[in-house]
Design a protein around this motif. Sequence first.
Motif, mmCIF file in Angstrom:
data_model
loop_
_atom_site.group_PDB
_atom_site.id
_atom_site.type_symbol
_atom_site.label_atom_id
_atom_site.label_comp_id
_atom_site.label_asym_id
_atom_site.label_seq_id
_atom_site.Cartn_x
_atom_site.Cartn_y
_atom_site.Cartn_z
ATOM 1 N N SER A 1 79.021 53.027 7.549
ATOM 2 C CA SER A 1 79.430 54.423 7.678
ATOM 3 C C SER A 1 79.581 54.804 9.152
ATOM 4 N N THR A 2 80.488 55.746 9.423
ATOM 5 C CA THR A 2 80.719 56.173 10.809
ATOM 6 C C THR A 2 79.470 56.767 11.429
ATOM 7 N N TRP A 3 78.720 57.547 10.649
ATOM 8 C CA TRP A 3 77.507 58.194 11.155
ATOM 9 C C TRP A 3 76.250 57.550 10.566
ATOM 10 N N SER A 4 76.275 56.221 10.428
ATOM 11 C CA SER A 4 75.118 55.530 9.852
ATOM 12 C C SER A 4 73.898 55.606 10.755
ATOM 13 N N LEU A 5 74.109 55.662 12.069
ATOM 14 C CA LEU A 5 73.007 55.740 13.035
ATOM 15 C C LEU A 5 73.358 56.780 14.088
ATOM 16 N N TYR A 6 72.329 57.427 14.629
ATOM 17 C CA TYR A 6 72.523 58.437 15.665
ATOM 18 C C TYR A 6 72.126 57.940 17.059
ATOM 19 N N THR A 7 71.077 57.137 17.151
ATOM 20 C CA THR A 7 70.544 56.740 18.456
ATOM 21 C C THR A 7 70.248 55.245 18.474
ATOM 22 N N PRO A 8 70.105 54.665 19.672
ATOM 23 C CA PRO A 8 69.672 53.265 19.750
ATOM 24 C C PRO A 8 68.301 53.049 19.118
ATOM 25 N N GLN A 9 67.474 54.083 19.096
ATOM 26 C CA GLN A 9 66.171 53.949 18.456
ATOM 27 C C GLN A 9 66.314 53.773 16.945
ATOM 28 N N ALA B 1 66.716 51.554 25.041
ATOM 29 C CA ALA B 1 68.027 52.033 25.492
ATOM 30 C C ALA B 1 68.079 53.553 25.430
ATOM 31 N N PRO B 2 68.536 54.208 26.500
ATOM 32 C CA PRO B 2 68.605 55.678 26.482
ATOM 33 C C PRO B 2 69.734 56.166 25.578
ATOM 34 N N GLY B 3 69.455 57.237 24.870
ATOM 35 C CA GLY B 3 70.469 57.854 24.025
ATOM 36 C C GLY B 3 70.922 59.186 24.604
ATOM 37 N N THR B 4 72.187 59.519 24.438
ATOM 38 C CA THR B 4 72.733 60.764 24.995
ATOM 39 C C THR B 4 73.115 61.769 23.914
ATOM 40 N N ALA B 5 72.847 61.446 22.666
ATOM 41 C CA ALA B 5 73.206 62.381 21.594
ATOM 42 C C ALA B 5 72.298 63.599 21.641
ATOM 43 N N PRO B 6 72.860 64.826 21.642
ATOM 44 C CA PRO B 6 72.030 66.048 21.658
ATOM 45 C C PRO B 6 71.459 66.326 20.267
ATOM 46 N N LEU B 7 70.273 65.833 20.005
ATOM 47 C CA LEU B 7 69.661 65.997 18.693
ATOM 48 C C LEU B 7 68.837 67.280 18.642
ATOM 49 N N PRO B 8 68.939 68.064 17.569
ATOM 50 C CA PRO B 8 68.126 69.282 17.443
ATOM 51 C C PRO B 8 66.659 68.944 17.252
ATOM 52 N N GLY B 9 65.811 69.835 17.752
ATOM 53 C CA GLY B 9 64.378 69.607 17.654
ATOM 54 C C GLY B 9 63.713 70.336 16.509
ATOM 55 N N SER B 10 64.437 71.202 15.796
ATOM 56 C CA SER B 10 63.852 71.958 14.694
ATOM 57 C C SER B 10 64.957 72.336 13.719
ATOM 58 N N ALA B 11 64.545 72.906 12.577
ATOM 59 C CA ALA B 11 65.525 73.347 11.581
ATOM 60 C C ALA B 11 66.409 74.467 12.132
ATOM 61 N N HIS B 12 65.815 75.351 12.932
ATOM 62 C CA HIS B 12 66.568 76.460 13.527
ATOM 63 C C HIS B 12 67.647 75.930 14.458
ATOM 64 N N GLU B 13 67.296 74.974 15.299
ATOM 65 C CA GLU B 13 68.277 74.400 16.204
ATOM 66 C C GLU B 13 69.368 73.658 15.435
ATOM 67 N N THR B 14 69.018 73.049 14.301
ATOM 68 C CA THR B 14 70.017 72.369 13.485
ATOM 69 C C THR B 14 71.044 73.350 12.948
ATOM 70 N N VAL B 15 70.575 74.488 12.432
ATOM 71 C CA VAL B 15 71.488 75.501 11.896
ATOM 72 C C VAL B 15 72.401 76.038 12.996
ATOM 73 N N VAL B 16 71.838 76.302 14.173
ATOM 74 C CA VAL B 16 72.637 76.808 15.287
ATOM 75 C C VAL B 16 73.688 75.782 15.703
ATOM 76 N N ALA B 17 73.321 74.504 15.732
ATOM 77 C CA ALA B 17 74.268 73.460 16.118
ATOM 78 C C ALA B 17 75.388 73.330 15.105
ATOM 79 N N VAL B 18 75.054 73.408 13.810
ATOM 80 C CA VAL B 18 76.085 73.336 12.779
ATOM 81 C C VAL B 18 77.020 74.542 12.876
ATOM 82 N N ALA B 19 76.471 75.711 13.124
ATOM 83 C CA ALA B 19 77.305 76.904 13.275
ATOM 84 C C ALA B 19 78.246 76.760 14.462
ATOM 85 N N ALA B 20 77.759 76.183 15.548
ATOM 86 C CA ALA B 20 78.608 75.986 16.716
ATOM 87 C C ALA B 20 79.752 75.023 16.410
ATOM 88 N N LEU B 21 79.476 73.954 15.653
ATOM 89 C CA LEU B 21 80.529 73.015 15.281
ATOM 90 C C LEU B 21 81.569 73.682 14.389
#
Length: 219
Positions: free
Chosen positions: A35-43, A125-145
């Motif tokens: 899948s295209t989004w199978s993984l988010y970070t090197p971790q 390996a360092p990752g550069t993906a801006p991952l949300p830290g909470s449910a609130h940040e997730t909702v805000v990020a989805v709204a921005a997209l």
Amino acid sequence: MRTAVEYGLHDPEDSMEIACAAAETAGASVQALSSTWSLYTPQDAAAVASALFIQLRHGADALTELTRSVGRIIERGEAELRAPAGPGQPANLADALAALRTVSETIHGLVDRHGSTTVRALHAAPGTAPLPGSAHETVVAVAALLTEQSSLAVTLNRRHPDGAYEDADDGFGWAATSRSPATTRSTASTEGTASGRSTGSRTGGSNPTAPPSSAPGRP
């Protein structure tokens, strides 16, 4: 799978069913990772790599046990072990057992040399993906997209002032938030209006579904 292992695996049917289930699981891993989004970070990749290397090690151990199982069949006199086939001849049982041992040893050697170092490198390996830290940040990020992808005007309604949100981190993905006084007044006003309409419908006005006091043609 775990229930079957705890219950006990003793006969050929168990061995074949577990081996087939392991093959299906390996195939499902391939499908999941494609899948295209199978993984988010090197971790994430490090965790999957660790599991796959363990899977390879178990597979090599299974090949070794398979060799021993065939050996027990030979010891019971239920199969005949002949000399390895010569050049130009089809492989026989002795050649198959030798191949099983060689493949098992090769896999063990590759995992021992590359497994730990590969997993550690992926994890570091360092990752550069801006991952949300909470449910609130997730909702805000989805709204921005959605705002970026939508051709219509999108308005984000804030139900609490900045800084009034507290993440309870209760593990269910949503946390309690404090409402602003404006929201409280708006809710109270709406509830009062709804209550007034409900009271009016009970105390006065006509009921369109009630039957008339007298039917046509009757006194």
